[in-house]
Structure formats: structure tokens, C-alpha cells
Design an enzyme around this catalytic site. Structure first.
Site, PDB file in Angstrom:
ATOM      1  N   HIS A 114      68.955  78.871 110.063  1.00  0.00           N
ATOM      2  CA  HIS A 114      69.428  78.710 111.460  1.00  0.00           C
ATOM      3  C   HIS A 114      68.930  77.397 112.065  1.00  0.00           C
ATOM      4  O   HIS A 114      68.760  77.305 113.281  1.00  0.00           O
ATOM      5  CB  HIS A 114      68.978  79.878 112.351  1.00  0.00           C
ATOM      6  CG  HIS A 114      69.191  81.224 111.741  1.00  0.00           C
ATOM      7  ND1 HIS A 114      70.336  81.963 111.924  1.00  0.00           N
ATOM      8  CD2 HIS A 114      68.406  81.962 110.899  1.00  0.00           C
ATOM      9  CE1 HIS A 114      70.242  83.104 111.250  1.00  0.00           C
ATOM     10  NE2 HIS A 114      69.087  83.118 110.609  1.00  0.00           N
ATOM     11  N   SER A 127      73.796  48.243 115.458  1.00  0.00           N
ATOM     12  CA  SER A 127      74.698  48.431 116.592  1.00  0.00           C
ATOM     13  C   SER A 127      75.016  47.073 117.193  1.00  0.00           C
ATOM     14  O   SER A 127      74.159  46.179 117.209  1.00  0.00           O
ATOM     15  CB  SER A 127      74.020  49.319 117.632  1.00  0.00           C
ATOM     16  OG  SER A 127      74.576  49.100 118.901  1.00  0.00           O
ATOM     17  N   LYS A 136      68.858  49.661 116.890  1.00  0.00           N
ATOM     18  CA  LYS A 136      69.483  50.719 116.106  1.00  0.00           C
ATOM     19  C   LYS A 136      69.616  50.429 114.616  1.00  0.00           C
ATOM     20  O   LYS A 136      69.841  49.303 114.210  1.00  0.00           O
ATOM     21  CB  LYS A 136      70.879  51.003 116.658  1.00  0.00           C
ATOM     22  CG  LYS A 136      70.866  51.553 118.063  1.00  0.00           C
ATOM     23  CD  LYS A 136      70.712  53.034 118.087  1.00  0.00           C
ATOM     24  CE  LYS A 136      72.063  53.648 117.878  1.00  0.00           C
ATOM     25  NZ  LYS A 136      72.063  55.068 118.092  1.00  0.00           N
ATOM     26  N   GLU A 195      77.482  59.259 107.657  1.00  0.00           N
ATOM     27  CA  GLU A 195      78.467  59.731 108.644  1.00  0.00           C
ATOM     28  C   GLU A 195      79.896  59.564 108.123  1.00  0.00           C
ATOM     29  O   GLU A 195      80.747  60.438 108.305  1.00  0.00           O
ATOM     30  CB  GLU A 195      78.319  58.953 109.944  1.00  0.00           C
ATOM     31  CG  GLU A 195      77.047  59.288 110.695  1.00  0.00           C
ATOM     32  CD  GLU A 195      76.833  58.323 111.854  1.00  0.00           C
ATOM     33  OE1 GLU A 195      76.935  58.760 113.004  1.00  0.00           O
ATOM     34  OE2 GLU A 195      76.593  57.122 111.607  1.00  0.00           O
TER      35      GLU A 195
END
Ligand code: ARG
Length: 472
Positions: A157, A278, A284, A291
């Protein structure tokens, strides 16, 4: 305009937008090699069975060889009015060898020809994918071996559950990718069947020898029903199902890469070479590769659904709808290949933050089950032990401590059976190593799993080499 190879019964020219609409050359050009190999085998069979003369056979085979090199040297222009790769090859063959080229299509239809081309393409690509998956699984094994002593929280979970070896978690992915590899092998067997000679749908009046064609093209099996042979795209659905399941696994590992590399987890750091920055936020370092793999999963599901939907209401036998099978198939093949390959590069380059991982195993009551197990060793029934530990957890939460931070007196107040040895019982290493059941997370079990996996991989490599050496 080129004269259509099927133009005999037509008195008017095809509308230009219809030519563009029905043409598949933009994508089926990628089948040129298989189309030519298939045609060469077909010519040899026609010559051997006396359907064409030996000399004609030779001329056609040589001509097809020249067409192949001309394609590869960029000598030809593709043309919508020639519809598809089959018509292009035949037209170019005519330019090379003249009128005898018109004999190439004897005892054959584009319906069985395209079925052959896709099967040859796909069996080749399945083997490429299997090889890439073997390499990926080898890098998982190496990573698991390298980090064999690192403990981190196992989750259920997405809540910390019990400490496990990081390697054990990696080996879970090894298992998934192993099943994927096996699914691709299973599909390979059903793809590796030779449909040529089914002609348009009913077979042919010529005395062909389909088994000889199959032998020339290294197919161990000849399809047994001509109607089925030109109608069947199950092998594509099967491949896309295996590809979709494989992408689910990629998507899940990607999700973990994204989570683990976030500041919230900080379990791993992805290498600079496999991340991007970024354009606005200078600090970043984004896990774009993971992804994108996660995102590309959707494309492959889409490819599967496209083919299932394409085929679901088609009457037998061939229907032009089936021309739509190629783009989703090619897309899925390319996607699975690129994702597998990029992962084999990315995984060995992750940095594992073992300190953060280890610390995470000491917070969040990951030893609660073990405290219950401890009471069981002292003769308490598990359910009762569970209830006792539940109370201890409740108390610990109240005083903002972990179970192992409670004093012996505090612990004893929940069960008088708890003694000094509880503190050594609850160390993370002991907790891990006690899970020595077959398939469990103890170091011994995980090391055995890695060794077994190595042997398995060696066997698979042998099988792969053996099969690929038998295919044109
Ligand atoms: N381009 C067609 C396809 O991909 C080849 C078969 C065409 N057959 C036909 N009877 N029109 O399916």
C-alpha cells in the site's frame, strides 16, 4: 502513372486520392527484405517443381538480388500508385529482368505473401527483443549482486511494511522480465509458421511444394489451412499481448525509479547521463527516461487494442482492413526494443543511497511483525501476539518512539515473555535473514536465486543462439 499490375479489368484510372488512401508503401517498405527473401524462395520452389523453367528461376532470383541492392543503395523512388511493397518489388524486377518477371506471382497472392512477410519480420524482431531482454536481465542480476548487503523497506500500500534486501526487490523484476521473455518465446513458436502457398484463400492449382519453400526460409512448420493462413493475425495479437504485459513491468519499475529518485525518498540517484534538466528551474534533474518509458506503455496498449478491434468482426478470409495491422505492430516492436535497451543502460548507472535506505528500515514499525514472531517463539499464538504488538505500537506512537526504542520495562508491560534478547532479535539484519523460506528475502535465499538465475540465463542464451543460427 505506372500501369497497375491488376489493371486488366479496369477501364478508368484510379482516383488519385484513392491511390494515396489505399497505399501502404510508407510503412510496408520496411518489409522489403522479407518480401524479397520470400520471393526468392518462391522462385526456387517454382523452378524445382517445374512450374517455371530452371533458367527462368535463375533469372528471377538474380534479378531479385539486384532489386534488393538497388533498394539498399537508394536507387528507387517509392510511388503511391504502386500501392505496396509487393507491387514495388515486382515492378522493379520487371525493370531488371523484363517479361519473365511476370511469372514471379504464379501460384501466389498478395494475401499469402503479406502474411509471410509479417511472420518473417516478426520472428526476427521477437528474437531481437528476447536478446535485449536477456541483456537487461543480466544487468539486473549484476546490480542485485553488487548490492547484496543493502537493506531497504519493502512496501505494501506504499506504506513501509518489512525490511527486505534491495537485491530481492530487483530480483522480483528479474522474475517479471523472465516471464516476459518466455511469453515472447511462446509467441515465437506460433509466429514461425509458413503461410505461403495458401494463395488468395483456397490454395492453388499448381503443383507447388510448400514444404520446400518452408525449408528454404527456415520455417519448421507449414500452415495447414489456406483460409486460416491468410486470415490469421493471432500471432500479432499474441505478440502485442506479451509486449503489453512487458510494458506493464517497465512502467512499474519506472514508477519506482521516479519515486526512489525523488527528494521524498532519496533511495537512489540516477546518473547525469540518463536524466535531463529543466529549461526554467536550474536545480532540476529529472527522471525523464523512466517517465517516458512509463508513458510509452500507453502506446503499446493502444497498439494491442487497435489490432484486437481491427480483427474482431472480420469475416474470413483476407480483408483490406488487415493492411492496418502493420503500423501498430511496428510501433510496438520499436517501443519495446528502445525501452528495453535504454533500461539496460540506465540501471547499471544508478547510485544506491544505502544509508538513507537503511535508515528508512528503522522508522515506521517495520519490526512489528518480528516482535509478534518473537512472542510466537515463546509459545504465544500468532493472533494473540499480533494483538499484543498492536497495543505496543499504539503506546510507542503515543510516546513518539519506535518499538526497539522502548525500554525493556515498557515492552514487558505488554507481555511478560519479552526479555533482553528482544533487542538483538529486532535488528534489521536478523529480521531479513530469518525470512529464509524458499523465495524469501534472506541473504542466503537471494544469493541462491541469483545463482539459479545465472544458470537460467546461460541456458537461454544458448537457446537464442541456436534458434537465430537457424533462421535466414
Ligand atoms: N498491402 C496489403 C496488406 O498489407 C497487401 C495485401 C493486399 N491484398 C489484396 N488483395 N489487396 O494487407
Amino acid at each position: 502513372m505506372t500501369r497497375k499490375l491488376w489493371g486488366g479489368r479496369f477501364s478508368e484510372k484510379t482516383n488519385q486520392s484513392v491511390e494515396a488512401f489505399t497505399s501502404s508503401i510508407d510503412f510496408d517498405k520496411y518489409l522489403y527484405l522479407y518480401d524479397i527473401q520470400g520471393s526468392i524462395a518462391h522462385c526456387k520452389m517454382l523452378a524445382r517443381t517445374g512450374i517455371i523453367s530452371q533458367e527462368e528461376g535463375l533469372t528471377l532470383v538474380e534479378g531479385l538480388g539486384r532489386v534488393k541492392s538497388n533498394i539498399e543503395n537508394g536507387k528507387y523512388q517509392f510511388d503511391d500508385s504502386l500501392e505496396d511493397i509487393h507491387m514495388h518489388v515486382e515492378t522493379w524486377l520487371f525493370q531488371e529482368v523484363g517479361k519473365v518477371a511476370q511469372k514471379l506471382h504464379t501460384a501466389r497472392s498478395r494475401n499469402d505473401q503479406v502474411a509471410l512477410d509479417i511472420r518473417m519480420y516478426l520472428r526476427h524482431e521477437i528474437l531481437q527483443i528476447i536478446k535485449l531482454l536477456i541483456v537487461l536481465r543480466q544487468s539486473l542480476l549484476e546490480l542485485a549482486q553488487k548490492h547484496i548487503d543493502i537493506v531497504f523497506p519493502g512496501y505494501t500500500h506504499l506504506q513501509r511494511a518489512q525490511p527486505v534486501l534491495f537485491s530481492h526487490h530487483l530480483m522480483a523484476y528479474f522474475e517479471m522480465f523472465t516471464r516476459d521473455t518466455n511469453r515472447f518465446w511462446d509467441g515465437f513458436v506460433r509466429t514461425n509458421v509458413m503461410p505461403l502457398g495458401s494463395a488468395a484463400l483456397a490454395g492453388t492449382t499448381y503443383p507447388i511444394d510448400r514444404h520446400y519453400t518452408a525449408e528454404l526460409l527456415d520455417f519448421p512448420e507449414v500452415s495447414s489451412n489456406s483460409i486460416d493462413s491468410v486470415s490469421d493475425r493471432d500471432f500479432i495479437m499474441e505478440f502485442l499481448s506479451a509486449a503489453s504485459i512487458c510494458m506493464v513491468h517497465f512502467s512499474r519499475i519506472s514508477e519506482e525509479m521516479v519515486l526512489w529518485s525523488s527528494s521524498e525518498f532519496r533511495f537512489i540517484e540516477l546518473s547525469d547521463t540518463f536524466t535531463t534538466g529543466s529549461s526554467i528551474m536550474p536545480q532540476k534533474k529529472n527522471p525523464d527516461v523512466a517517465e517516458l518509458v512509463r508513458g510509452k506503455t500507453g502506446r503499446v496498449f493502444g497498439d494491442l487494442v487497435a489490432i484486437l478491434t481491427l480483427m474482431k468482426s472480420l469475416p474470413l478470409a483476407y480483408n483490406r482492413d488487415m493492411q492496418e495491422d502493420k503500423e501498430p505492430l511496428f510501433d510496438a516492436v520499436n517501443t519495446v526494443k528502445v525501452c528495453t535497451d535504454i533500461y539496460s543502460g540506465m540501471l547499471p548507472n544508478i547510485t544506491v543511497n544505502n544509508v538513507v535506505m537503511a535508515k528508512a528500515t528503522t522508522e515506521g514499525f517495520l519490526n512489528a511483525t518480528d516482535l509478534a514472531d518473537y512472542l510466537v517463539t515463546k509459545g504465544v499464538a500468532f493472533r494473540e501476539a499480533h494483538a499484543v504488538v498492536g497495543k505496543a505500537v499504539q503506546h510507542a506512537l503515543g510516546v513518539k518512539k519506535e518499538l526497539h526504542q522502548l525500554s525493556l520495562e515498557e515492552l514487558k508491560s505488554f507481555s511478560s515473555l519479552i526479555a533482553e534478547d528482544i533487542f538483538s532479535f529486532l535488528t534489521v539484519e536478523k529480521m531479513v535473514d530469518r525470512r529464509n523460506s524458499y523465495g524469501g528475502t534472506s541473504k542466503k535465499m537471494v544469493m541462491e536465486a541469483i545463482e539459479t538465475a545465472k544458470v537460467r540465463i546461460e541456458k537461454e542464451l544458448q537457446k537464442y543462439r541456436n534458434v537465430i543460427s537457424k533462421i535466414v
